[in-house]
Design a protein around this motif. Structure first.
Motif, PDB file in Angstrom:
ATOM      1  N   TRP A   1       7.033  -9.325 -11.599  1.00 29.35           N
ATOM      2  CA  TRP A   1       7.662  -8.815 -10.374  1.00 29.35           C
ATOM      3  C   TRP A   1       8.838  -7.895 -10.705  1.00 29.35           C
ATOM      4  O   TRP A   1       8.978  -6.823 -10.133  1.00 29.35           O
ATOM      5  N   ALA A   2       9.700  -8.331 -11.632  1.00 25.10           N
ATOM      6  CA  ALA A   2      10.899  -7.542 -11.957  1.00 25.10           C
ATOM      7  C   ALA A   2      10.532  -6.178 -12.518  1.00 25.10           C
ATOM      8  O   ALA A   2      11.115  -5.152 -12.135  1.00 25.10           O
ATOM      9  N   THR A   3       9.559  -6.141 -13.414  1.00 21.67           N
ATOM     10  CA  THR A   3       9.202  -4.861 -14.035  1.00 21.67           C
ATOM     11  C   THR A   3       8.385  -3.984 -13.101  1.00 21.67           C
ATOM     12  O   THR A   3       8.525  -2.764 -13.097  1.00 21.67           O
TER      13      THR A   3
ATOM     14  N   ALA B   1       0.601  -8.359   0.527  1.00 19.06           N
ATOM     15  CA  ALA B   1      -0.837  -8.571   0.355  1.00 19.06           C
ATOM     16  C   ALA B   1      -1.331  -8.142  -1.013  1.00 19.06           C
ATOM     17  O   ALA B   1      -2.280  -8.724  -1.557  1.00 19.06           O
ATOM     18  N   ASP B   2      -0.710  -7.117  -1.600  1.00 17.34           N
ATOM     19  CA  ASP B   2      -1.186  -6.639  -2.898  1.00 17.34           C
ATOM     20  C   ASP B   2      -0.906  -7.639  -4.021  1.00 17.34           C
ATOM     21  O   ASP B   2      -1.444  -7.485  -5.128  1.00 17.34           O
ATOM     22  N   TRP B   3      -0.101  -8.663  -3.745  1.00 11.80           N
ATOM     23  CA  TRP B   3       0.159  -9.701  -4.739  1.00 11.80           C
ATOM     24  C   TRP B   3      -0.737 -10.922  -4.520  1.00 11.80           C
ATOM     25  O   TRP B   3      -0.834 -11.784  -5.393  1.00 11.80           O
ATOM     26  N   THR B   4      -1.339 -11.043  -3.352  1.00 11.90           N
ATOM     27  CA  THR B   4      -2.122 -12.241  -3.016  1.00 11.90           C
ATOM     28  C   THR B   4      -3.586 -11.925  -2.734  1.00 11.90           C
ATOM     29  O   THR B   4      -4.331 -12.799  -2.306  1.00 11.90           O
ATOM     30  N   ASP B   5      -3.998 -10.691  -2.947  1.00 15.07           N
ATOM     31  CA  ASP B   5      -5.364 -10.268  -2.640  1.00 15.07           C
ATOM     32  C   ASP B   5      -6.381 -11.118  -3.418  1.00 15.07           C
ATOM     33  O   ASP B   5      -6.384 -11.121  -4.649  1.00 15.07           O
ATOM     34  N   PRO B   6      -7.253 -11.866  -2.722  1.00 12.40           N
ATOM     35  CA  PRO B   6      -8.240 -12.712  -3.420  1.00 12.40           C
ATOM     36  C   PRO B   6      -9.180 -11.920  -4.322  1.00 12.40           C
ATOM     37  O   PRO B   6      -9.808 -12.494  -5.213  1.00 12.40           O
TER      38      PRO B   6
ATOM     39  N   GLY C   1      -5.281 -11.005 -16.793  1.00 11.26           N
ATOM     40  CA  GLY C   1      -5.066  -9.591 -17.051  1.00 11.26           C
ATOM     41  C   GLY C   1      -3.804  -9.067 -16.406  1.00 11.26           C
ATOM     42  O   GLY C   1      -3.118  -9.760 -15.644  1.00 11.26           O
ATOM     43  N   GLY C   2      -3.487  -7.812 -16.696  1.00 11.78           N
ATOM     44  CA  GLY C   2      -2.236  -7.229 -16.226  1.00 11.78           C
ATOM     45  C   GLY C   2      -2.138  -7.092 -14.726  1.00 11.78           C
ATOM     46  O   GLY C   2      -1.054  -7.192 -14.158  1.00 11.78           O
ATOM     47  N   ALA C   3      -3.270  -6.854 -14.050  1.00 10.97           N
ATOM     48  CA  ALA C   3      -3.247  -6.679 -12.593  1.00 10.97           C
ATOM     49  C   ALA C   3      -3.701  -7.940 -11.882  1.00 10.97           C
ATOM     50  O   ALA C   3      -4.205  -7.888 -10.767  1.00 10.97           O
ATOM     51  N   ARG C   4      -3.505  -9.096 -12.513  1.00 10.78           N
ATOM     52  CA  ARG C   4      -4.043 -10.333 -11.949  1.00 10.78           C
ATOM     53  C   ARG C   4      -3.252 -10.804 -10.733  1.00 10.78           C
ATOM     54  O   ARG C   4      -2.114 -10.407 -10.508  1.00 10.78           O
TER      55      ARG C   4
ATOM     56  N   GLU D   1      -1.134 -17.347  -4.489  1.00 12.31           N
ATOM     57  CA  GLU D   1      -2.147 -17.652  -3.485  1.00 12.31           C
ATOM     58  C   GLU D   1      -1.639 -17.283  -2.100  1.00 12.31           C
ATOM     59  O   GLU D   1      -2.420 -17.052  -1.179  1.00 12.31           O
ATOM     60  N   GLY D   2      -0.337 -17.267  -1.947  1.00 11.56           N
ATOM     61  CA  GLY D   2       0.281 -16.960  -0.666  1.00 11.56           C
ATOM     62  C   GLY D   2       1.762 -17.284  -0.746  1.00 11.56           C
ATOM     63  O   GLY D   2       2.338 -17.421  -1.832  1.00 11.56           O
ATOM     64  N   ALA D   3       2.404 -17.410   0.416  1.00 11.71           N
ATOM     65  CA  ALA D   3       3.838 -17.708   0.449  1.00 11.71           C
ATOM     66  C   ALA D   3       4.113 -19.087  -0.132  1.00 11.71           C
ATOM     67  O   ALA D   3       3.336 -20.030   0.065  1.00 11.71           O
ATOM     68  N   LEU D   4       5.237 -19.216  -0.828  1.00  8.74           N
ATOM     69  CA  LEU D   4       5.649 -20.501  -1.378  1.00  8.74           C
ATOM     70  C   LEU D   4       6.499 -21.251  -0.358  1.00  8.74           C
ATOM     71  O   LEU D   4       7.367 -20.661   0.287  1.00  8.74           O
TER      72      LEU D   4
END
Length: 390
Positions: free
Chosen positions: A72-74, A101-106, A112-115, A119-122
């Motif tokens: 996230w930071a980088t 959404a781009d961080w939780t897209d199923p 990998g680098g773009a994994r 799963e959603g909000a914590l």
């Protein structure tokens, strides 16, 4: 002599852009005597993770949180870990509560680098745990002379006051625990496989409850960890972060252990230095132990089947059992010890809590007495309401 690297890349198999490796981080300590030789953030973080290499469950949890932060930071801020400020962590906390959404897209891969890292909000509790882990990392890097300060040390601990007054709710009262034990006695035992499953489940539930172990601790416990001193049995435990402790073991639990071992053709009591696990593999192999996940699933099945038995007569109790898990047994053990009048200092040692305030959340008996006295006094008072008109 060349010593092996203390923090191999396998502990944190990710890469970061060279420009964001942290060598020139704005929070890097300058002019201090460093206790580590790491020059980059990844090297420093790997060394921190290496401290937990002996505790796989803790290592997985810590690695997950630090990977999330580093990526996230980088990616979102274009900053290395060693340049993050208090303001950056405020943004991160908001992000954890509502990742885009781009961080939780199923559709994203899990590796990998773009994994996909979320799963959603914590939930609030998960966010608090994540930031607590990261604060521990930063404290370590400050103590090592790698960072100048810990931005999360400035974080206001809003949970402190609530933690002093709340009571743990994820536990079974005495009646529900008896329902769980009784329900297993009705399980079918007509075949060898059914009998094996019954004996294994029976032992796992009693072992977890009487020792208040976490699932991972129970899974990795060995027969040789149970020792006798001065005529009393003790269980040596290696817990979270590699912390060691000892838990008293009752004669009743030792009798259950002897029964479990005898069923699998082992001597009732372990011999000196015996390496067999306290919980054998599914097939009863004395050279293999169950995984923490398997221990968890056994408990979940026991609770589920007990809930089904209770559904018709006590839907509320059945719903409680359906939600229960291995950690509920740890909470139940502590709560029942408190109810029995066990000194809170002893309960703290049994659960291996760092703070006695954490142990205090299991003291339900005091609340029960307060409720009884308050309601009893109210019910004893004569009614002062005016008489209804005739």
């Amino acid at each position: 002599m060349n010593l092996p690297a203390p923090a191999p890349e396998s502990l944190l198999p990710i890469t970061l852009p060279a420009a964001l490796d942290g060598r020139d981080g704005t929070n890097r300590a300058r002019g201090t005597i460093r206790q580590i030789t790491a020059d980059t953030d990844l090297e420093a973080v790997r060394l921190w993770l290496a401290e937990y290499a002996g505790s796989p469950h803790t290592l997985r949890s810590y690695r997950k949180e630090v990977v999330r932060l580093l990526v996230w930071a980088t990616r979102a801020l274009g900053k290395p870990l060693s340049s993050l400020t208090r303001e950056d962590f405020l943004l991160y906390e908001r992000f954890l509560a509502a990742p885009t959404a781009d961080w939780t897209d199923p559709a994203l891969p899990r590796r990998g680098g773009a994994r996909r890292l979320f799963e959603g909000a914590l939930a609030e509790r998960s966010r608090r745990q994540a930031l607590g882990i990261l604060s521990g990392l930063l404290d370590y890097l400050v103590a090592a002379g790698y960072l100048a300060g810990n931005p999360l040390a400035l974080r206001r601990n809003r949970a402190t006051r609530a933690a002093r007054t709340r009571r743990v709710e994820r536990y079974l009262d005495h009646a529900l625990w008896q329902v769980v034990l009784a329900s297993m006695e009705a399980w079918p035992q007509g075949t060898l496989r059914e009998r094996q499953h019954y004996e294994r489940s029976r032992w796992v539930m009693r072992f977890l409850y009487h020792t208040a172990l976490r699932a991972s601790e129970a899974a990795h416990a060995k027969a040789a960890d149970i020792v006798q001193r001065r005529g009393r049995w003790w269980l040596h435990v290696v817990g979270k972060g590699g912390a060691e402790g000892e838990v008293p073991v009752s004669d009743a639990l030792m009798a259950e252990f002897a029964r479990y071992r005898a069923f699998h053709g082992l001597p009732p009591m372990p011999g000196p230095g015996e390496l067999s696990p306290a919980i054998l593999s599914v097939a009863g192999d004395a050279k293999r132990h169950l995984t923490p996940t398997a221990v968890y699933l056994i408990a979940k099945e026991v609770f589920r089947r007990a809930a089904a038995v209770l559904e018709a007569s006590d839907p509320l109790g059945a719903a409680t059992l359906a939600r229960a898990s291995t950690h509920w047994l740890r909470h139940s053990a502590a709560s029942h010890q408190a109810d029995a009048g066990t000194d809170i200092r002893f309960i703290q040692k049994n659960l291996r809590h760092a703070s006695i305030e954490t142990t205090g959340i299991y003291l339900h008996a005091e609340d029960d007495r307060r409720h009884a006295h308050t309601v009893g006094e109210q019910q004893a008072q004569p009614s002062t309401a005016p008489a209804a008109p005739q």
